[in-house]
Design an enzyme around this catalytic site. Structure first.
Site, PDB file in Angstrom:
ATOM      1  CB  ILE A   1     -22.008  31.874  57.636  1.00 11.48           C
ATOM      2  CG1 ILE A   1     -23.151  32.200  58.609  1.00 11.48           C
ATOM      3  CG2 ILE A   1     -21.751  30.385  57.528  1.00 11.48           C
ATOM      4  CD1 ILE A   1     -24.514  31.650  58.169  1.00 11.48           C
ATOM      5  CB  CYS A   2     -20.978  31.349  62.149  1.00 13.42           C
ATOM      6  SG  CYS A   2     -20.896  30.906  63.898  1.00 13.42           S
ATOM      7  N   GLY A   3     -18.290  31.640  62.628  1.00 15.82           N
ATOM      8  CA  GLY A   3     -16.887  31.610  62.992  1.00 15.82           C
ATOM      9  C   GLY A   3     -15.938  31.766  61.829  1.00 15.82           C
TER      10      GLY A   3
ATOM     11  CB  ALA B   1     -24.246  35.842  57.041  1.00 15.58           C
TER      12      ALA B   1
ATOM     13  CB  THR C   1     -17.023  36.261  59.811  1.00 15.01           C
ATOM     14  OG1 THR C   1     -17.396  36.081  61.188  1.00 15.01           O
ATOM     15  CG2 THR C   1     -18.203  35.922  58.915  1.00 15.01           C
TER      16      THR C   1
END
Length: 205
Positions: free
Chosen positions: A110-112, A161, A114
């Site tokens: 999720i977030c960074g 996500a 990714t």
């Protein structure tokens, strides 16, 4: 005796990456409800020294990344952190994600995180999402054509996500792990994402 020992059963341990500046809010729904479903949550740090989250929480990892093996895990969860974008310190976690996916063990980022997977080349050929498409484009990765503008994406063994979607992220994780399924999973999401009071009774029926 040489060679690896085949799995006789699926592990019930989910491993959560923990590192300095990790985003506290992004994996709490997933880990809490996985634990309620009978999974053991173990934290994995760069080493075993304490790390500190964005919110100032001090976490002592259960094990170091070098000790982690896909065959001992049901899933690897990777939260966002400022370090994903400010240094290469977390690149070993992305490399471990590759090892997990190659072994057929799910990874959820999720977030960074990714962006870390994008730099590792893991999003070049898989449907995925993140905060926004141009955030990942800045990594120089080649997977832009596979970006999906939605809250969370499951593509085989990979879940992605963006930072504003911890509940949708958890929905995909809980579904992939079988903690909730079908109508019950939908009820869980409506309760925690939409504050739908009817969903509470459905979830606990």
């Amino acid at each position: 005796m040489s060679g690896s020992t085949p799995r006789t059963s699926t592990p019930r341990t989910v491993h959560l990456g923990v590192y300095d500046t990790l985003a506290d809010w992004e994996t709490g729904h997933a880990t809490a409800w996985l634990a309620r479903a009978g999974f053991e949550i173990r934290t994995v740090g760069p080493g075993t020294d304490p790390v500190t989250s964005i919110g100032g929480l001090r976490i002592v990892p259960d094990l170091a990344l070098a000790e982690l093996r896909p065959e001992d895990s049901a899933m690897l969860l990777l939260p966002g952190a400022d370090l994903w974008d400010t240094s290469d310190d977390l690149a070993p976690f992305a490399a471990t994600a590759r090892t997990f996916l190659d072994a057929g063990v799910p990874v959820a980022a999720i977030c960074g995180a990714t962006a870390g997977l994008a730099r590792e080349g893991l999003l070049d050929d898989r449907p995925h999402t993140s905060a926004v498409s141009f955030y990942l484009a800045a990594t120089g990765y080649r997977g832009g054509a596979h970006y999906v503008d939605t809250d969370a994406v499951t593509a085989g063994d990979l879940i992605t996500a963006g930072p504003t979607e911890p509940v949708a992220f958890a929905r995909e994780v809980l579904g992939r792990m079988g903690a909730f399924q079908g109508a019950q999973l939908d009820a869980w999401y409506r309760l925690f994402h939409d504050s739908d009071p009817a969903a509470y009774e459905e979830l606990n029926a």
